[in-house]
Design an enzyme around this catalytic site. Structure first.
Site, PDB file in Angstrom:
ATOM      1  NE  ARG A  45      -4.311   1.602   1.589  1.00 16.22           N
ATOM      2  CZ  ARG A  45      -4.724   2.688   2.129  1.00 16.22           C
ATOM      3  NH1 ARG A  45      -4.211   2.891   3.639  1.00 16.22           N
ATOM      4  NH2 ARG A  45      -5.527   3.459   1.860  1.00 16.22           N
ATOM      5  CG  HIS A  49      -1.727   5.279  -0.627  1.00 19.43           C
ATOM      6  ND1 HIS A  49      -2.214   5.655   0.507  1.00 19.43           N
ATOM      7  CD2 HIS A  49      -2.277   4.458  -1.255  1.00 19.43           C
ATOM      8  CE1 HIS A  49      -3.467   5.383   0.452  1.00 19.43           C
ATOM      9  NE2 HIS A  49      -3.504   4.626  -0.673  1.00 19.43           N
ATOM     10  CD1 TRP A 191     -13.185  -8.530  12.071  1.00 19.63           C
ATOM     11  CD2 TRP A 191     -14.492  -8.984  10.231  1.00 19.63           C
ATOM     12  NE1 TRP A 191     -13.742  -7.377  11.712  1.00 19.63           N
ATOM     13  CE2 TRP A 191     -14.517  -7.588  10.799  1.00 19.63           C
ATOM     14  CE3 TRP A 191     -15.116  -9.538   9.081  1.00 19.63           C
ATOM     15  CZ2 TRP A 191     -15.543  -6.849  10.080  1.00 19.63           C
ATOM     16  CZ3 TRP A 191     -15.978  -8.742   8.535  1.00 19.63           C
ATOM     17  CH2 TRP A 191     -16.191  -7.353   9.061  1.00 19.63           C
TER      18      TRP A 191
END
Ligand code: HEM
Ligand code: 2NW
Length: 293
Positions: A45, A49, A191
């Site tokens: 990530r 970004h 989860w």
């Protein structure tokens, strides 16, 4: 914005495999992060970004070249919540190479390492980014909003010069790893499922699971299934739009097709806005496993 790399501070090609291995070892050593999902997803990530704030129409274009994600001004953008952890993992490696590698090269190389060490495709990579000063930090708010629909997603990626739906669908397929965190983005889940293997699972889940739109604890709408999986509205957009959906089906049935498109699209993302010297070599890296390390 034509840019050239100052030849003086680049490592010889061979040394970049050493940098790759140092980052891969940081991922191995920090395997307990995020309930043993590990540090691969958050480094992936970080690379996205560091590159995805590119906008060729703006005065300050952004992109990975200037390595501006290192400045608090950019790292504190709400879109970057959670990424300081990933940057801190890389700081000792930046110091070890003592300015012989730029922050932009380090951040993008970390994304290549994360994908490959999680079992994803080989990503071609070139060095040559040069750290810019704080004046080169792009404005906050250029990264995408997860609450939006297919047309928003298509237009967003058009800004990054991804004009083919295939590239857009492949890139979002990176959501096969990692998770959302309520404190970072206002979304939570999945989860339990330890998502640290880079596969086409995300596309298969989109098509086969029963998704229910629910408001989460932060008041945002997200799609949940009965196994504790989740999808963002922008994830679900990929099966709500006819053209995107055809590609989701192709990638769900053929992982090698997903890998091929992801490899070139991710390289393009990491190199957006950068003109490399013709002589700048395209490097491919071996995984730790391939080196029997
Ligand atoms: C429509 C475009 C996209 C949107 C709206 C989006 C949104 C998000 C959000 C909200 C999160 C959760 C962050 C958190 O709460 O920690 C996330 C996580 C993540 N995103 Fe995306 N994303 C997009 C595209 C991409 C792309 C293109 C990549 C890489 C090629 C990517 C890679 C990841 C990864 C690996 C994670 C997991 C991070 C972790 O586990 O800490 N995303 N994304
Ligand atoms: N594991 C994920 C699934 Br499953 C679905 N969407 C995501 C969006 C961002 C990060 C991770 C995921």
């Amino acid at each position: 914005n034509e840019v050239q790399f100052a030849a003086s501070n680049k490592l010889k090609n061979t040394n970049y495999q050493n940098v790759y291995n140092d980052i891969a070892n940081v991922i191995r050593e920090n395997d307990e992060h995020d309930d043993y999902i590990g540090s691969g997803p958050v480094l992936l990530r970080l690379a996205w970004h560091a590159s995805g704030q590119f906008d060729s129409k703006q005065e300050i274009k952004g992109g990975s070249y200037n390595g501006t994600l290192r400045f608090d001004k950019e790292l504190s953008d709400p879109s970057n919540a959670g990424l300081k952890y990933a940057f801190d993992l890389l700081k000792p490696i930046y110091k070890k190479y003592n300015h012989q590698i730029s922050h932009g090269d380090l951040f993008t190389l970390a994304g290549v390492v994360a994908v490959q060490e999680m079992g994803g495709p080989k990503i071609p990579w070139r060095y040559g980014r040069v750290d810019g000063d704080i004046e080169t930090v792009p404005l906050n708010g250029r990264l995408p909003d997860a609450n939006q629909n297919a047309n928003y997603v298509r237009n967003f990626f058009h800004r990054l010069n991804f004009l083919e739906d295939k590239e857009i669908v492949a890139l979002i397929g990176a959501h096969c790893v990692g998770k959302t965190h309520l404190k970072n983005s206002g979304f939570e889940g999945p989860w339990g499922a330890a998502t640290n293997m880079f596969t086409n699972e995300f596309f298969r889940n989109l098509l086969t699971e029963k998704w229910v739109l629910e408001k989460n604890e932060a008041g945002n709408q997200q799609y949940n299934n009965d196994k504790g999986y989740m999808m963002l509205p922008t994830d679900m957009a990929l099966v709500q739009d006819g053209s995107f959906k055809k590609i989701v089906e192709e990638f769900a049935n053929d992982e090698s097709s997903f890998f091929k498109v992801f490899s070139s699209a991710f390289n393009k993302l990491l190199e957006n806005g950068i003109k490399f010297e013709k002589s700048s070599p395209v490097l491919y890296f071996k995984t730790l496993d391939e080196q029997d390390i």
